[in-house]
Design an enzyme around this catalytic site. Structure first.
Site, PDB file in Angstrom:
ATOM      1  N   PRO A  14       0.971  -1.188   0.034  1.00  0.00           N
ATOM      2  CA  PRO A  14       0.145  -0.059   0.014  1.00  0.00           C
ATOM      3  C   PRO A  14       0.642   1.253  -0.130  1.00  0.00           C
ATOM      4  O   PRO A  14       1.979   1.290   0.681  1.00  0.00           O
ATOM      5  CB  PRO A  14      -0.814  -0.049   1.452  1.00  0.00           C
ATOM      6  CG  PRO A  14      -0.820  -1.558   1.728  1.00  0.00           C
ATOM      7  CD  PRO A  14       0.440  -2.208   1.017  1.00  0.00           C
ATOM      8  N   ASN A  15       0.523   2.213  -0.722  1.00  0.00           N
ATOM      9  CA  ASN A  15       1.094   3.451  -0.792  1.00  0.00           C
ATOM     10  C   ASN A  15       2.298   3.678  -1.582  1.00  0.00           C
ATOM     11  O   ASN A  15       2.716   4.793  -1.901  1.00  0.00           O
ATOM     12  CB  ASN A  15       1.005   4.184   0.490  1.00  0.00           C
ATOM     13  CG  ASN A  15      -0.173   4.274   1.276  1.00  0.00           C
ATOM     14  OD1 ASN A  15      -1.317   4.907   0.554  1.00  0.00           O
ATOM     15  ND2 ASN A  15      -0.435   3.779   2.560  1.00  0.00           N
ATOM     16  N   ARG A  22       5.115  10.956  -2.435  1.00  0.00           N
ATOM     17  CA  ARG A  22       4.768  10.723  -1.161  1.00  0.00           C
ATOM     18  C   ARG A  22       6.206  10.950  -0.280  1.00  0.00           C
ATOM     19  O   ARG A  22       6.744  10.168  -0.126  1.00  0.00           O
ATOM     20  CB  ARG A  22       4.466   9.297  -1.098  1.00  0.00           C
ATOM     21  CG  ARG A  22       4.020   8.831   0.289  1.00  0.00           C
ATOM     22  CD  ARG A  22       3.697   7.188   0.468  1.00  0.00           C
ATOM     23  NE  ARG A  22       3.707   6.754   1.743  1.00  0.00           N
ATOM     24  CZ  ARG A  22       4.062   5.452   2.235  1.00  0.00           C
ATOM     25  NH1 ARG A  22       4.499   4.653   1.561  1.00  0.00           N
ATOM     26  NH2 ARG A  22       3.871   5.229   3.467  1.00  0.00           N
ATOM     27  N   TYR A  27      10.961   9.054   1.859  1.00  0.00           N
ATOM     28  CA  TYR A  27      11.145   7.954   0.933  1.00  0.00           C
ATOM     29  C   TYR A  27      12.038   8.218  -0.083  1.00  0.00           C
ATOM     30  O   TYR A  27      12.150   7.339  -1.084  1.00  0.00           O
ATOM     31  CB  TYR A  27       9.919   7.298   0.419  1.00  0.00           C
ATOM     32  CG  TYR A  27       8.784   6.961   1.753  1.00  0.00           C
ATOM     33  CD1 TYR A  27       9.405   5.941   2.489  1.00  0.00           C
ATOM     34  CD2 TYR A  27       7.678   7.583   2.027  1.00  0.00           C
ATOM     35  CE1 TYR A  27       8.756   5.269   3.799  1.00  0.00           C
ATOM     36  CE2 TYR A  27       6.980   6.999   3.350  1.00  0.00           C
ATOM     37  CZ  TYR A  27       7.555   6.107   4.009  1.00  0.00           C
ATOM     38  OH  TYR A  27       7.067   5.754   5.024  1.00  0.00           O
ATOM     39  N   ASN A  78       8.554  -5.092  -0.751  1.00  0.00           N
ATOM     40  CA  ASN A  78       8.453  -3.982   0.364  1.00  0.00           C
ATOM     41  C   ASN A  78       6.991  -4.098   0.881  1.00  0.00           C
ATOM     42  O   ASN A  78       6.304  -3.475   0.068  1.00  0.00           O
ATOM     43  CB  ASN A  78       9.046  -2.759  -0.300  1.00  0.00           C
ATOM     44  CG  ASN A  78       8.605  -1.586   0.663  1.00  0.00           C
ATOM     45  OD1 ASN A  78       7.934  -1.741   1.706  1.00  0.00           O
ATOM     46  ND2 ASN A  78       9.533  -0.368   0.561  1.00  0.00           N
ATOM     47  N   ALA A  81       2.924  -0.599   4.848  1.00  0.00           N
ATOM     48  CA  ALA A  81       2.520  -0.510   6.416  1.00  0.00           C
ATOM     49  C   ALA A  81       1.962  -2.169   6.536  1.00  0.00           C
ATOM     50  O   ALA A  81       1.939  -2.274   7.962  1.00  0.00           O
ATOM     51  CB  ALA A  81       1.525   0.170   6.652  1.00  0.00           C
ATOM     52  N   HIS A  84       3.831  -4.265   9.230  1.00  0.00           N
ATOM     53  CA  HIS A  84       3.595  -4.095  10.631  1.00  0.00           C
ATOM     54  C   HIS A  84       2.588  -4.855  11.358  1.00  0.00           C
ATOM     55  O   HIS A  84       2.345  -4.750  12.332  1.00  0.00           O
ATOM     56  CB  HIS A  84       3.834  -2.759  11.104  1.00  0.00           C
ATOM     57  CG  HIS A  84       4.770  -1.748  10.347  1.00  0.00           C
ATOM     58  ND1 HIS A  84       5.956  -2.161  10.060  1.00  0.00           N
ATOM     59  CD2 HIS A  84       4.535  -0.583   9.561  1.00  0.00           C
ATOM     60  CE1 HIS A  84       6.543  -1.313   9.541  1.00  0.00           C
ATOM     61  NE2 HIS A  84       5.754  -0.364   9.124  1.00  0.00           N
ATOM     62  N   ASP A  91       1.742 -15.052   6.742  1.00  0.00           N
ATOM     63  CA  ASP A  91       1.366 -16.813   6.541  1.00  0.00           C
ATOM     64  C   ASP A  91       1.716 -17.146   5.059  1.00  0.00           C
ATOM     65  O   ASP A  91       2.412 -18.286   4.702  1.00  0.00           O
ATOM     66  CB  ASP A  91       0.018 -17.023   6.814  1.00  0.00           C
ATOM     67  CG  ASP A  91      -0.233 -16.939   8.394  1.00  0.00           C
ATOM     68  OD1 ASP A  91       0.744 -16.932   8.887  1.00  0.00           O
ATOM     69  OD2 ASP A  91      -1.298 -16.961   8.719  1.00  0.00           O
ATOM     70  N   GLU A 102      12.787  -8.803   2.520  1.00  0.00           N
ATOM     71  CA  GLU A 102      11.766  -7.622   2.564  1.00  0.00           C
ATOM     72  C   GLU A 102      12.653  -6.420   2.622  1.00  0.00           C
ATOM     73  O   GLU A 102      13.801  -6.441   3.451  1.00  0.00           O
ATOM     74  CB  GLU A 102      11.243  -7.752   4.102  1.00  0.00           C
ATOM     75  CG  GLU A 102      10.486  -6.698   4.268  1.00  0.00           C
ATOM     76  CD  GLU A 102       9.306  -7.071   5.491  1.00  0.00           C
ATOM     77  OE1 GLU A 102       8.689  -7.974   5.612  1.00  0.00           O
ATOM     78  OE2 GLU A 102       9.314  -6.015   6.728  1.00  0.00           O
ATOM     79  N   HIS A 104      12.706  -2.060   3.069  1.00  0.00           N
ATOM     80  CA  HIS A 104      12.156  -1.004   3.418  1.00  0.00           C
ATOM     81  C   HIS A 104      12.909   0.121   3.110  1.00  0.00           C
ATOM     82  O   HIS A 104      14.412   0.333   3.347  1.00  0.00           O
ATOM     83  CB  HIS A 104      11.789  -0.793   5.047  1.00  0.00           C
ATOM     84  CG  HIS A 104      10.669  -1.885   5.330  1.00  0.00           C
ATOM     85  ND1 HIS A 104       9.653  -1.835   5.402  1.00  0.00           N
ATOM     86  CD2 HIS A 104      10.784  -2.975   5.789  1.00  0.00           C
ATOM     87  CE1 HIS A 104       8.709  -2.942   5.769  1.00  0.00           C
ATOM     88  NE2 HIS A 104       9.657  -3.574   6.051  1.00  0.00           N
ATOM     89  N   SER A 106      13.081   3.143   4.261  1.00  0.00           N
ATOM     90  CA  SER A 106      13.327   3.824   5.516  1.00  0.00           C
ATOM     91  C   SER A 106      13.915   3.173   6.405  1.00  0.00           C
ATOM     92  O   SER A 106      13.571   1.581   6.493  1.00  0.00           O
ATOM     93  CB  SER A 106      12.174   4.772   5.948  1.00  0.00           C
ATOM     94  OG  SER A 106      11.216   3.976   6.450  1.00  0.00           O
ATOM     95  N   ARG A 111      12.345   5.292  13.387  1.00  0.00           N
ATOM     96  CA  ARG A 111      10.837   5.902  13.502  1.00  0.00           C
ATOM     97  C   ARG A 111       9.924   5.699  14.466  1.00  0.00           C
ATOM     98  O   ARG A 111      10.363   5.188  15.527  1.00  0.00           O
ATOM     99  CB  ARG A 111      10.465   5.342  11.725  1.00  0.00           C
ATOM    100  CG  ARG A 111      11.242   5.924  10.628  1.00  0.00           C
ATOM    101  CD  ARG A 111      10.598   5.500   9.502  1.00  0.00           C
ATOM    102  NE  ARG A 111       9.427   6.528   9.370  1.00  0.00           N
ATOM    103  CZ  ARG A 111       8.442   6.191   8.257  1.00  0.00           C
ATOM    104  NH1 ARG A 111       8.839   5.287   7.347  1.00  0.00           N
ATOM    105  NH2 ARG A 111       7.352   7.086   8.208  1.00  0.00           N
ATOM    106  N   ARG A 115       6.072   1.070  14.055  1.00  0.00           N
ATOM    107  CA  ARG A 115       6.460   0.590  12.687  1.00  0.00           C
ATOM    108  C   ARG A 115       7.678  -0.227  13.016  1.00  0.00           C
ATOM    109  O   ARG A 115       8.429  -0.966  12.293  1.00  0.00           O
ATOM    110  CB  ARG A 115       7.227   1.515  12.049  1.00  0.00           C
ATOM    111  CG  ARG A 115       6.134   2.527  11.286  1.00  0.00           C
ATOM    112  CD  ARG A 115       6.810   3.635  10.386  1.00  0.00           C
ATOM    113  NE  ARG A 115       5.939   4.688  10.250  1.00  0.00           N
ATOM    114  CZ  ARG A 115       4.876   4.946   9.448  1.00  0.00           C
ATOM    115  NH1 ARG A 115       4.824   3.960   8.549  1.00  0.00           N
ATOM    116  NH2 ARG A 115       4.167   6.021   9.066  1.00  0.00           N
TER     117      ARG A 115
HETATM  118  C1  DQA Z   1       8.057   1.521   4.291  1.00  0.00           C
HETATM  119  C2  DQA Z   1       8.038   1.897   5.633  1.00  0.00           C
HETATM  120  C3  DQA Z   1       6.400   1.670   6.434  1.00  0.00           C
HETATM  121  O1  DQA Z   1       6.445   1.710   7.710  1.00  0.00           O
HETATM  122  C4  DQA Z   1       5.654   2.491   5.361  1.00  0.00           C
HETATM  123  O2  DQA Z   1       4.200   2.185   5.948  1.00  0.00           O
HETATM  124  C5  DQA Z   1       5.775   2.298   4.147  1.00  0.00           C
HETATM  125  C6  DQA Z   1       7.170   2.234   3.509  1.00  0.00           C
HETATM  126  C7  DQA Z   1       9.593   1.735   3.735  1.00  0.00           C
HETATM  127  O3  DQA Z   1       9.779   1.563   2.552  1.00  0.00           O
HETATM  128  O4  DQA Z   1      10.198   2.530   4.419  1.00  0.00           O
HETATM  129  O5  DQA Z   1       4.635   2.386   3.323  1.00  0.00           O
HETATM  130  O6  DQA Z   1       7.683   0.237   3.906  1.00  0.00           O
END
Ligand code: DQA
Length: 155
Positions: A14-15, A22, A27, A78, A81, A84, A91, A102, A104, A106, A111, A115
């Site tokens: 998401p996002n 963003r 990021y 990635n 959120a 978390h 699963d 995985e 990220h 950031s 943070r 998170r």
């Molecule tokens: C993220 C970190 C997550 O906490 C956040 O919700 C994101 C981006 C990162 O790439 O740093 O959407 O996954």
């Protein structure tokens, strides 16, 4: 005899489709397309096929992973959120036999506390955070080494 290229899935949650515009102070200014292009270019030089997928919906990501994950040799994810809180995604990742990293952008340890509860990370072989776009590069390197060790030929 034709040898099939190894396949790596590059999955974003998401996002992350809004990367570049963003919260760039967290990021960075690279778009998701920039990140996908980087991995596609690096992988094509290694004769690896990359399938990219992004969704804002947990179930769509899980559906995609079940459709493609079992036929893949590695996954870079990635989860945004979902990392978390999504036991469902954890699963799903656990059920897939290939190597998983995985990523990220950031550094979650710098943070908010909420998170810092890793839910999907323990379902992966490795985790990279806080390195921005370079983290994806590192994840690809890990998967290639893992494939070498497993005797999977590139191309
Ligand atoms: C993220 C970190 C997550 O906490 C956040 O919700 C994101 C981006 C990162 O790439 O740093 O959407 O996954």
């Amino acid at each position: 005899m034709t040898s099939q290229k190894p396949i790596i899935l590059l999955i974003h949650g998401p996002n992350l489709g809004a990367l570049g515009r963003r919260e760039p102070s967290i990021y960075g200014f690279d778009s998701l397309q920039d990140i996908e292009d980087l991995i596609l270019t690096l992988a094509s030089g290694l004769n690896i096929e990359v399938k990219c997928f992004q969704s804002n919906h947990e179930g769509e990501i899980i559906d995609y992973l079940f459709e493609h994950g079992e036929k893949s040799n590695g996954i870079i994810i990635n989860p945004g959120a979902l990392a978390h809180y999504s036991i469902a995604l954890a699963d799903c990742l656990r059920s897939l036999p290939c190597a998983k990293v995985e990523v990220h952008l950031s550094n979650l340890f710098k943070r908010e506390k909420n998170r810092q509860s890793p839910v999907t990370a323990p379902a992966c072989d490795g985790v990279i955070m806080g390195m921005g776009k370079s983290g994806y590069h590192g994840a690809l390197g890990f998967l290639v080494e893992h494939m070498d060790l497993a005797g999977i030929e590139q191309g």
